[in-house]
Design a protein around this motif. Structure first.
Motif, PDB file in Angstrom:
ATOM      1  N   ARG A  71      15.109   0.391 -18.506  1.00  0.00           N
ATOM      2  CA  ARG A  71      15.901   0.316 -17.277  1.00  0.00           C
ATOM      3  C   ARG A  71      17.299   0.888 -17.494  1.00  0.00           C
ATOM      4  O   ARG A  71      17.847   1.557 -16.623  1.00  0.00           O
ATOM      5  N   ILE A  72      17.857   0.626 -18.670  1.00  0.00           N
ATOM      6  CA  ILE A  72      19.180   1.206 -18.974  1.00  0.00           C
ATOM      7  C   ILE A  72      19.065   2.725 -19.016  1.00  0.00           C
ATOM      8  O   ILE A  72      19.870   3.446 -18.412  1.00  0.00           O
ATOM      9  N   ALA A  73      18.035   3.202 -19.731  1.00  0.00           N
ATOM     10  CA  ALA A  73      17.885   4.650 -19.931  1.00  0.00           C
ATOM     11  C   ALA A  73      17.578   5.373 -18.629  1.00  0.00           C
ATOM     12  O   ALA A  73      17.866   6.562 -18.476  1.00  0.00           O
ATOM     13  N   SER A  74      17.012   4.651 -17.659  1.00  0.00           N
ATOM     14  CA  SER A  74      16.678   5.290 -16.387  1.00  0.00           C
ATOM     15  C   SER A  74      17.868   5.307 -15.422  1.00  0.00           C
ATOM     16  O   SER A  74      17.773   5.884 -14.342  1.00  0.00           O
ATOM     17  N   GLY A  75      18.964   4.663 -15.811  1.00  0.00           N
ATOM     18  CA  GLY A  75      20.163   4.716 -14.977  1.00  0.00           C
ATOM     19  C   GLY A  75      20.423   3.471 -14.152  1.00  0.00           C
ATOM     20  O   GLY A  75      21.379   3.411 -13.387  1.00  0.00           O
ATOM     21  N   GLN A  76      19.586   2.467 -14.320  1.00  0.00           N
ATOM     22  CA  GLN A  76      19.758   1.266 -13.488  1.00  0.00           C
ATOM     23  C   GLN A  76      20.940   0.400 -13.903  1.00  0.00           C
ATOM     24  O   GLN A  76      21.402  -0.420 -13.126  1.00  0.00           O
TER      25      GLN A  76
END
Ligand code: NAX
Length: 327
Positions: free
Chosen positions: A23-28
């Motif tokens: 989720r962090i890596a996806s920009g959330q």
């Protein structure tokens, strides 16, 4: 394009790590236009598992993921980091006393605090998730005196989200109708989910759910015991919902709190509501998008005051139990 921000996740090969990193890596976590570098800390025995997680992160080809560092070295883990998400800790094992748990984890969070003070970016903010999270945060902060008070958080957001859903289900309304649902005190079974000041559709909860026995009884215990219920059902502790609460916590620090609402975060007390200064205490918080402040002036019934005193007493006991680990 923006300069990548560095985000540290400790215990990255654990359950919550697995639900959080993607989720962090996806920009959330930091937004759809903010590249991130993940700095992942693990202990040696978990390094192989962590490499597997890294392969999966690579296999997502996330456009915002500008780099990944894996390490068991605190200096590398916190180098230039703007967000230190302290998830890793040692779980309570059978036969382990609470005091032993506090001490073992204290041994982890002191050195992490020192490393944050020495190596993190000047704007670093710290969110402690690993339990006992309030007291672990207290320990880390005491070893990082140069990092200002208002940068330290421990996670009580999962409890808020749990409480909101219980209230919404009981009232038969969407969860978006519930506001001002603050968790007071410790992230533990003594926490007080303050239904008295919460609202449903803008009206006080006790007016909408006119069942004081349920609010004072089953509602509170359901929220307090939810973690244990999940372990019973799943055979493992909450992970995806905890990761979700990490995202919510950070978003609610970075975004202005909507009018008429608050969020639950544990922060360093400055004596608000008579809580001893320096405790990391769950409060209702409002953010203006850069600074977080405790919502002051909320009324508490004698019932609520008693609950808040009990959770305060527990945090004081925890602090006393680890006094020798404070810098
Ligand atoms: P796991 O046991 O799956 O993962 C923890 C990871 O931390 C392991 O991979 C372990 O190798 C690593 N670790 C241990 N010591 C470390 C150290 N010194 N440095 C770096 N890494 C280290 O636990 P998980 O389910 O991911 O939960 C992590 C923590 O979150 C636990 O302490 C748990 O109690 C706590 N929780 C807190 C919540 C909250 O609301 N504040 C809710 C969920 C969760 O219970």
């Amino acid at each position: 394009t923006k300069t990548p921000m560095h985000v540290t996740v400790t215990g990255a090969a654990g359950q919550i790590g697995y639900a959080l990193l993607f989720r962090i890596a996806s920009g959330q976590l930091l937004g759809p236009d903010q590249p991130v570098v993940l700095r992942l800390l693990e202990i040696e025995p978990a390094m192989a598992a962590l490499e597997g997680v890294v392969m999966e992160l690579e296999d997502c080809a996330f456009p915002l993921l500008a780099g990944i560092e894996t390490t068991s070295d605190l200096k590398v883990a916190f180098e230039g980091t703007s967000w230190a998400l302290l998830v890793g800790s040692v779980p309570r094992k059978a036969g382990m006393e609470r005091k032993d748990l506090l001490t073992v984890n204290g041994g982890i969070f002191g050195p992490q605090g020192e490393a944050i003070a020495a190596h993190a970016a000047s704007d670093v903010r710290v969110l402690v998730v690993g339990n006992p999270c309030n007291t672990n945060c207290l320990i880390a902060r005491s070893h990082a005196k140069d990092v200002p008070d208002d940068r330290w958080f421990a996670m009580t957001r999962l409890d808020q989200n749990r409480a909101e859903t219980q209230l919404a289900k009981r009232a038969g309304v969407p969860v978006t109708e519930v506001a001002q649902m603050a968790i007071w005190g410790n992230h533990s079974s003594t926490q007080f989910p303050d239904f008295e000041n919460a609202t449903i559709g803008g009206r006080p909860v006790p007016e909408v759910i006119a069942d004081e026995a349920w609010l004072r009884g089953e509602f509170i215990t359901t929220v307090q015991q939810r973690g244990a219920e999940i372990i019973k059902a799943r055979g493992a502790s909450s992970a995806a919902s905890a990761a979700n609460a990490v995202i919510d916590s950070v978003r609610s620090i970075l975004e202005p709190t909507p009018a008429g609402d608050c969020v639950s975060l544990s922060v360093v007390s400055h004596g608000e509501y008579g809580v001893p200064e320096g405790l990391v205490f769950g409060y209702p918080i409002r953010s203006d998008g850069s600074r977080c402040q405790v919502v002051e002036g909320l009324p508490h019934s004698p019932f609520a005051q008693e609950k808040i005193q009990a959770t305060t007493a527990e945090l004081l006991e925890e602090r006393a139990a680890i006094a020798d680990l404070l810098a």
